[in-house]
Design an enzyme around this catalytic site. Structure first.
Site, PDB file in Angstrom:
ATOM      1  N   LYS A  81       0.832  -1.210   0.000  1.00 29.26           N
ATOM      2  CA  LYS A  81       0.000   0.000   0.000  1.00 29.26           C
ATOM      3  C   LYS A  81       0.872   1.268   0.000  1.00 29.26           C
ATOM      4  CE  LYS A  81      -2.260  -1.428   3.681  1.00 29.26           C
ATOM      5  NZ  LYS A  81      -1.554  -2.710   3.822  1.00 29.26           N
ATOM      6  N   THR A  82       1.906   1.262   0.830  1.00 29.18           N
ATOM      7  CA  THR A  82       2.802   2.430   0.868  1.00 29.18           C
ATOM      8  C   THR A  82       3.494   2.589  -0.479  1.00 29.18           C
ATOM      9  OG1 THR A  82       3.196   1.939   3.198  1.00 29.18           O
ATOM     10  CG2 THR A  82       4.699   3.502   2.166  1.00 29.18           C
ATOM     11  N   ASP A 126      -1.610   6.385   6.396  1.00 28.30           N
ATOM     12  CA  ASP A 126      -1.621   4.957   6.719  1.00 28.30           C
ATOM     13  C   ASP A 126      -2.543   4.731   7.928  1.00 28.30           C
ATOM     14  OD1 ASP A 126      -0.916   2.368   6.351  1.00 28.30           O
ATOM     15  OD2 ASP A 126       1.138   2.553   7.082  1.00 28.30           O
ATOM     16  N   THR A 175      -6.041  -1.682   6.885  1.00 32.22           N
ATOM     17  CA  THR A 175      -6.080  -3.135   6.837  1.00 32.22           C
ATOM     18  C   THR A 175      -7.536  -3.590   6.968  1.00 32.22           C
ATOM     19  OG1 THR A 175      -5.630  -3.056   9.196  1.00 32.22           O
ATOM     20  CG2 THR A 175      -3.777  -3.576   7.775  1.00 32.22           C
ATOM     21  N   ARG A 234       6.557  -8.278   1.503  1.00 26.67           N
ATOM     22  CA  ARG A 234       7.487  -7.879   2.581  1.00 26.67           C
ATOM     23  C   ARG A 234       8.171  -9.117   3.169  1.00 26.67           C
ATOM     24  NH1 ARG A 234       4.743  -4.306   6.231  1.00 26.67           N
ATOM     25  NH2 ARG A 234       5.827  -2.613   5.173  1.00 26.67           N
TER      26      ARG A 234
HETATM   27  N1  LIG Z   1       3.698  -5.418  -5.971  1.00 26.44           N
HETATM   28  C1  LIG Z   1       4.939  -5.370  -5.498  1.00 26.44           C
HETATM   29  N2  LIG Z   1       5.994  -5.580  -6.297  1.00 26.44           N
HETATM   30  C2  LIG Z   1       7.248  -5.560  -5.800  1.00 26.44           C
HETATM   31  N3  LIG Z   1       7.557  -5.290  -4.497  1.00 26.44           N
HETATM   32  C3  LIG Z   1       6.536  -5.060  -3.674  1.00 26.44           C
HETATM   33  C4  LIG Z   1       5.197  -5.077  -4.126  1.00 26.44           C
HETATM   34  N4  LIG Z   1       4.386  -4.800  -3.069  1.00 26.44           N
HETATM   35  C5  LIG Z   1       5.197  -4.624  -2.017  1.00 26.44           C
HETATM   36  N5  LIG Z   1       6.480  -4.772  -2.370  1.00 26.44           N
HETATM   37  C6  LIG Z   1       7.625  -4.669  -1.460  1.00 26.44           C
HETATM   38  O1  LIG Z   1       7.227  -5.137  -0.180  1.00 26.44           O
HETATM   39  C7  LIG Z   1       7.675  -4.263   0.841  1.00 26.44           C
HETATM   40  C8  LIG Z   1       6.491  -3.812   1.677  1.00 26.44           C
HETATM   41  O2  LIG Z   1       5.635  -3.005   0.912  1.00 26.44           O
HETATM   42  P1  LIG Z   1       4.829  -1.761   1.530  1.00 26.44           P
HETATM   43  O3  LIG Z   1       5.634  -1.073   2.586  1.00 26.44           O
HETATM   44  O4  LIG Z   1       4.365  -0.934   0.398  1.00 26.44           O
HETATM   45  O5  LIG Z   1       3.611  -2.520   2.191  1.00 26.44           O
HETATM   46  P2  LIG Z   1       2.347  -1.912   2.960  1.00 26.44           P
HETATM   47  O6  LIG Z   1       1.146  -2.603   2.431  1.00 26.44           O
HETATM   48  O7  LIG Z   1       2.356  -0.434   2.897  1.00 26.44           O
HETATM   49  O8  LIG Z   1       2.610  -2.392   4.423  1.00 26.44           O
HETATM   50  P3  LIG Z   1       2.109  -1.671   5.795  1.00 26.44           P
HETATM   51  O9  LIG Z   1       0.633  -1.654   5.728  1.00 26.44           O
HETATM   52  O10 LIG Z   1       2.669  -2.586   6.849  1.00 26.44           O
HETATM   53  O11 LIG Z   1       2.745  -0.315   5.808  1.00 26.44           O
HETATM   54  C9  LIG Z   1       8.434  -3.147   0.133  1.00 26.44           C
HETATM   55  O12 LIG Z   1       9.814  -3.446   0.167  1.00 26.44           O
HETATM   56  C10 LIG Z   1       7.975  -3.213  -1.287  1.00 26.44           C
HETATM   57  O13 LIG Z   1       8.992  -2.850  -2.154  1.00 26.44           O
END
Ligand SMILES: Nc1ncnc2c1ncn2[C@@H]1O[C@H](COP(=O)(O)OP(=O)(O)OP(=O)(O)O)[C@@H](O)[C@H]1O
Length: 363
Positions: A81-82, A126, A175, A234
């Site tokens: 998401k980030t 977030d 979430t 992740r």
């Molecule tokens: N679709 C994707 N392709 C490649 N890498 C990804 C992808 N989605 C996530 N990642 C990698 O996974 C890691 C976590 O992603 P991210 O921080 O965006 O997750 P998030 O959903 O925001 O988590 P949170 O809710 O815990 O903040 C990062 O290193 C990101 O580069």
């Protein structure tokens, strides 16, 4: 392997602490993730529907020379998401400001952020479901009219001073989309739900990260890690880093499936991505309670963990994997759970814990 068949019931206690297979970011992730984040929609692996829809939203806004509509992204931690919010900003050629619901305790905190935004800026919020109520109400107006009322003074003398805001794009992440009040949900022009990733998609994430980390990995090695990554990029990236360490110290640095599985055996992550805590819960359920039904409290005592740890940390993945079911009478193991731990269900094996035991532990 010993830790896989779980022969030692005295060793059931496990901690939830910093789990290698936990989906929340730890300190090391925070530092490394910036380098591994895809920079545009093209590089972003998987989530085809969300990507396609978002691509349309952003292209149309760009063509109109307008600020993109507000975007809500829902899905489990670590699914991107980030990353996607940063891609939205990059695709719009806009700066991004990152904050989170829990960091905004007062409406004034939000007013300060909103009033300092530049035109077209992306505000990533977030855990938007954890914002305080007054801040949430201020956000309604900001999203809809690009305006907030700042209250000055207290009691009968308080006055509302309207403050114009530049157009901006709010990207909210949660979430639990169901926890958002409808008036807030309705103010997003686009909602994208992020799904867990298929193993083949995680393989692509792993190959890409390996390239960026300058690690050599073969196709089967990436598949081995992907299968243990619980559908979450992740976790895939984190396991890759641990396997890389192992390959570097114990072998020639190249990640093969053998190296990946030996490395992850050291970290007690099994072929399906279960760790020590997950297996402790399953072992207790199968070995001590004949597969259930057993009450959550009883199960928690048996594994030496808090109720909440078992319920919130271990169970969601076990349920998702179809290894454990939550029933009104208690927790029940599925046939897949018996198979996964290499054990025979009592009905078939004629063991002591037969079906006559059902219901005894439902407290
Ligand atoms: N679709 C994707 N392709 C490649 N890498 C990804 C992808 N989605 C996530 N990642 C990698 O996974 C890691 C976590 O992603 P991210 O921080 O965006 O997750 P998030 O959903 O925001 O988590 P949170 O809710 O815990 O903040 C990062 O290193 C990101 O580069």
């Amino acid at each position: 392997m010993n830790w896989e068949d779980g022969s030692d019931t005295a060793d059931l206690s496990a901690t939830a602490g910093d789990r290698l297979v936990g989906a929340d970011a730890d300190g090391e992730d925070t530092a490394v993730e910036a380098a591994l984040r895809p920079k545009d929609l093209e590089e972003f692996v998987g989530q085809e529907k969300v990507r396609e829809q978002l691509d349309l939203v952003l292209r149309a806004a760009r063509a109109r020379g307008a600020t993109a509509d507000h975007v809500l992204l829902s899905g489990a931690p670590g699914l991107g998401k980030t990353t996607l919010s940063m891609i939205i900003a990059a695709e719009m050629g806009a700066p991004i400001r990152i904050t989170s619901g829990p960091a905004i305790q007062h409406a004034g905190d939000l007013a300060a952020i909103l009033s300092s935004l530049q035109e077209g800026e992306v505000l990533f919020l977030d855990e938007i479901h954890r914002m305080s109520r007054p801040a949430e109400e201020m956000l309604y107006m900001a999203m809809e009219d690009f305006r907030v009322d700042v209250i000055v003074g207290k009691g009968p003398g308080a006055t509302a001073i309207p403050l114009e805001l530049p157009p901006f794009t709010l990207v909210g992440a949660t979430t639990r989309a169901g926890l958002l009040p409808p008036p807030l949900r309705d103010r997003f022009g686009f909602t994208g739900h992020m799904e867990f990733y298929e193993p083949s998609e995680l393989e692509r994430v792993i190959h890409r990260s390996a390239r960026l980390l300058d690690v050599e990995i073969d196709t089967a090695g990436a598949a081995e890690i992907a299968g243990r990554s619980r559908g979450t990029p992740r976790i895939a990236n984190r396991l890759l880093r641990r396997v890389r360490d192992y390959a570097q110290v114990k072998a020639d640095g190249v990640i093969t499936p053998e190296i990946a599985s030996m490395a992850l055996a050291v970290y007690e992550v099994d072929a399906r991505g279960l760790d020590r805590l997950d297996r402790a819960v399953l072992q207790a359920l199968l070995k001590l309670f004949g597969g259930g039904p057993v009450g959550l409290s009883t199960l928690a005592v048996a594994v030496g963990e808090e109720r909440e740890t078992v319920e919130e940390v271990a169970e969601p993945f076990l349920v998702r994997e179809g290894l454990l079911a939550r029933t009104p009478r208690g927790r029940v193991a599925t046939p897949a759970a018996w198979a996964h731990l290499g054990l025979v269900p009592p009905q078939q094996g004629g063991g002591a814990a037969g079906s006559g035991q059902q219901g005894l532990f439902g407290a």
